[in-house]
Design an enzyme around this catalytic site. Structure first.
Site, PDB file in Angstrom:
ATOM      1  N   GLY B  53       0.826  -1.196   0.000  1.00 37.35           N
ATOM      2  CA  GLY B  53       0.000   0.000   0.000  1.00 37.35           C
ATOM      3  C   GLY B  53       0.861   1.247   0.000  1.00 37.35           C
ATOM      4  O   GLY B  53       1.994   1.239   0.501  1.00 37.35           O
ATOM      5  N   SER B  54       0.339   2.332  -0.555  1.00 36.00           N
ATOM      6  CA  SER B  54       1.036   3.611  -0.473  1.00 36.00           C
ATOM      7  C   SER B  54       0.841   4.205   0.921  1.00 36.00           C
ATOM      8  O   SER B  54       0.063   3.714   1.725  1.00 36.00           O
ATOM      9  CB  SER B  54       0.501   4.563  -1.547  1.00 36.00           C
ATOM     10  OG  SER B  54       0.837   4.077  -2.832  1.00 36.00           O
ATOM     11  N   GLY B  55       1.564   5.273   1.195  1.00 36.03           N
ATOM     12  CA  GLY B  55       1.457   5.933   2.492  1.00 36.03           C
ATOM     13  C   GLY B  55       2.657   5.656   3.384  1.00 36.03           C
ATOM     14  O   GLY B  55       2.726   6.167   4.503  1.00 36.03           O
ATOM     15  N   HIS B  56       3.609   4.833   2.876  1.00 32.95           N
ATOM     16  CA  HIS B  56       4.802   4.495   3.658  1.00 32.95           C
ATOM     17  C   HIS B  56       6.067   5.085   3.036  1.00 32.95           C
ATOM     18  O   HIS B  56       7.166   4.628   3.328  1.00 32.95           O
ATOM     19  CB  HIS B  56       4.955   2.977   3.755  1.00 32.95           C
ATOM     20  CG  HIS B  56       3.735   2.274   4.263  1.00 32.95           C
ATOM     21  ND1 HIS B  56       3.183   2.571   5.483  1.00 32.95           N
ATOM     22  CD2 HIS B  56       2.956   1.307   3.714  1.00 32.95           C
ATOM     23  CE1 HIS B  56       2.106   1.804   5.672  1.00 32.95           C
ATOM     24  NE2 HIS B  56       1.941   1.042   4.614  1.00 32.95           N
ATOM     25  N   LYS B 104       5.961  -7.634   2.610  1.00 34.33           N
ATOM     26  CA  LYS B 104       5.664  -7.387   4.021  1.00 34.33           C
ATOM     27  C   LYS B 104       4.498  -8.283   4.429  1.00 34.33           C
ATOM     28  O   LYS B 104       3.547  -8.484   3.661  1.00 34.33           O
ATOM     29  CB  LYS B 104       5.300  -5.909   4.247  1.00 34.33           C
ATOM     30  CG  LYS B 104       6.430  -4.943   3.882  1.00 34.33           C
ATOM     31  CD  LYS B 104       6.243  -3.533   4.437  1.00 34.33           C
ATOM     32  CE  LYS B 104       4.991  -2.824   3.972  1.00 34.33           C
ATOM     33  NZ  LYS B 104       4.863  -2.682   2.511  1.00 34.33           N
ATOM     34  N   ASP B 109      -1.115  -8.365   0.914  1.00 34.05           N
ATOM     35  CA  ASP B 109       0.161  -8.400   0.190  1.00 34.05           C
ATOM     36  C   ASP B 109       0.601  -9.837  -0.064  1.00 34.05           C
ATOM     37  O   ASP B 109       1.025 -10.190  -1.164  1.00 34.05           O
ATOM     38  CB  ASP B 109       1.253  -7.681   0.996  1.00 34.05           C
ATOM     39  CG  ASP B 109       1.072  -6.164   1.011  1.00 34.05           C
ATOM     40  OD1 ASP B 109       0.382  -5.629   0.129  1.00 34.05           O
ATOM     41  OD2 ASP B 109       1.624  -5.521   1.917  1.00 34.05           O
ATOM     42  N   HIS B 218      -0.032   1.132   9.805  1.00 37.45           N
ATOM     43  CA  HIS B 218      -1.313   1.629   9.289  1.00 37.45           C
ATOM     44  C   HIS B 218      -2.155   2.192  10.423  1.00 37.45           C
ATOM     45  O   HIS B 218      -3.362   2.372  10.285  1.00 37.45           O
ATOM     46  CB  HIS B 218      -2.081   0.511   8.598  1.00 37.45           C
ATOM     47  CG  HIS B 218      -1.257  -0.250   7.627  1.00 37.45           C
ATOM     48  ND1 HIS B 218      -0.584  -1.404   7.973  1.00 37.45           N
ATOM     49  CD2 HIS B 218      -0.963  -0.001   6.331  1.00 37.45           C
ATOM     50  CE1 HIS B 218       0.083  -1.831   6.907  1.00 37.45           C
ATOM     51  NE2 HIS B 218      -0.136  -1.004   5.913  1.00 37.45           N
TER      52      HIS B 218
END
Lengths: 332, 332
Positions: B53-56, B104, B109, B218
């Site tokens: 996911g994006s945001g990391h 991860k 994922d 998250h």
């Protein structure tokens, strides 16, 4: 106040102890805030010294290393370092070829660096200074006569640092620094304020739907309090302010899209997409760019854009090797 | 919601357009979230593909480049990329020597990378996978069976990436990756939550005097909601959790002190000072360290500590050259 600190009075010294532990390439005096290249003084090389209040990390200590600064002086948060400490840094790095002081245009910094330069000259060290005043948002501000120094400082430190590393004499390094300072323009926007640990309350207040256009890096007021708006419009306002002051049409430019400390990298790239498009639309050619939190204001949310009208020679110096904690450049 | 975005639905594609504009060393497909080394595929080299996911950010696309990843797949914010996109990335970088998936440990994922691997094998591409599950805070969580994958991913990507760059075959690169994953332990602490743009409200709530120990990347719950405390005590709690799980006494370690996105670098260095002291007090020798926002959770305030028990050979791979947007290593 949600902060990852021990005690407000220990913030700077604790952080410097962390820098010392993390970076063997630096010699850090956590008590005085003086951070020096471990291999200083470099005989025959012009040395660059910068500094200022803490809270803008990685500026300046994160830019100490081959190809950039020889020393940085950290003051307390948002507080100029004292002249004796700037003098200590200057003496620690002088290699006999003189020292360039890179000074952001804040009244305290300008005064303290000037005093330190006089004291250093009494010690037989030749000192030149460049004052960076790149922020187009306001002409005078809370802490300045004239414009504030912000993101342009990074360009001055990198490019003049490369000139010094290449062996240029003091007059030439100072001329390069002044040239770069004159070519840089910046504009910042805040989405949320920051809190100085010793104060414990935010430096300013914003309503949930407000932003501050033209903010300074200490939270000092900008041009206008405005309604929140999409990133593309925020970036456009910043670029318009910059372009009105020093037109970019037909120019090769270096660009910094800089997170202010509390803005995620994801958002900084969103801003960069808008900045790249906005500069192209204004007729500029972006030849190099940098995206990230390089000149911060504690946990302030927002961004600053710095544009530097470059030349082939200056771009070459920008590309030259640098090896500092926060910025590495050059072929490997 | 104070965010530097255009529209919530465009956050990832806008950011990827920014990455594309900022980094000519990358080939970015902003529509699919696939980011590839511009010189891919590299004939005869094992390719590394990661994603999530994006945001990391900068994880993972910021680690694409020589010496680390060959490709990254970005999903929507905190959402796994779909198998077809992971497949596209895998096919784009396969140079005939096989592909390692660095995953991860989140249910989505793991599932999507497994499906992509099967599809890739149908195309004749040999795929191995390593699942990173380094977070000691909880055994199962909101999004995982087993432990979560966090900061250890950076060590796997750097060290296995160096092995691949040096010409190791797939089985060996996969073995190095699994070895590193097994040597890493992480623990995170949140001081303030983050807000997913599409949701518009914080992922969790903390009272003004509360922190969350063992937080996930998250914002998923950790071990305990606790009273705010000095940085040294927060770091001590993290190190104790790590050391209880995989003792560090007598070990050479690599350490990451990682800001979660909204924590100033000044505070990260304060935490690093405590971490360096705490590891020494526990009998570990820190041989390399990294301080900065490398594995983030949007604008979450807080930190994560990752410790990797290293060996001489692994440290050598850690030191090997890498040239990515967010991490550069090696002699120059």
């Amino acid at each position: 106040m949600r902060k990852l600190i021990n005690a407000p009075e220990d913030v700077v010294s604790d952080a410097l102890r962390g820098m010392a532990a993390a970076h063997p390439s630096l010699r850090v005096d956590a008590a005085t805030g003086v951070v020096v290249r471990a291999d200083a003084p470099r005989r025959g090389k012009v040395a660059l010294v910068s500094g200022g209040g803490s809270g803008h990390e990685p500026l300046h200590a994160g830019f100490v290393g081959p190809g950039m600064l020889d020393a940085a002086c950290a003051g307390e948060v948002f507080t100029s370092p004292t002249p004796d400490r700037i003098l200590a840094a200057t003496m620690a790095v002088d290699g006999g070829a003189g020292v360039l002081h890179v000074v952001k245009n804040y009244t305290g910094d300008v005064l303290n660096f000037r005093l330190a330069a006089e004291l250093a000259e009494d010690e037989g060290i030749e000192v030149a200074a460049v004052v960076v005043a790149d922020d187009v948002a306001v002409e005078d501000s809370t802490y300045t006569a004239g414009r504030r120094g912000t993101g342009g400082t990074l360009f001055v430190e990198k490019i003049a640092g490369a000139a010094a590393e290449a062996g240029a004499p003091l007059a030439e390094v100072a001329a390069v620094a002044a040239d770069v300072a004159g070519r840089c323009r910046s504009f910042g926007v805040a989405l949320a304020p920051c809190t100085v640990p010793a104060a414990g309350t935010p430096t300013f207040e914003l309503a949930a739907d407000e932003i501050e256009l033209g903010i300074g890096i200490h939270g000092e007021p900008g041009r206008e309090r405005a309604k929140a708006r999409p990133a593309a419009e925020i970036v456009d306002a910043a670029l318009t302010a910059i372009d009105d002051d020093l037109p970019v049409a037909g120019q090769d430019v270096l660009v910094l899209v800089n997170g202010m400390g509390g803005t995620p990298l994801l958002e900084q790239y969103i801003a960069y997409a808008a900045a790249a498009g906005g500069l192209a639309a204004r007729g500029a050619t972006v030849v190099r760019s940098l995206v990230g939190p390089y000149v911060t204001s504690l946990e302030m949310a927002g961004l600053m854009i710095t544009v530097c009208r470059t030349s082939g020679a200056l771009t070459g110096l920008w590309d030259a090797p640098a090896d500092t904690p926060a910025l590495r450049a050059g072929a490997r």
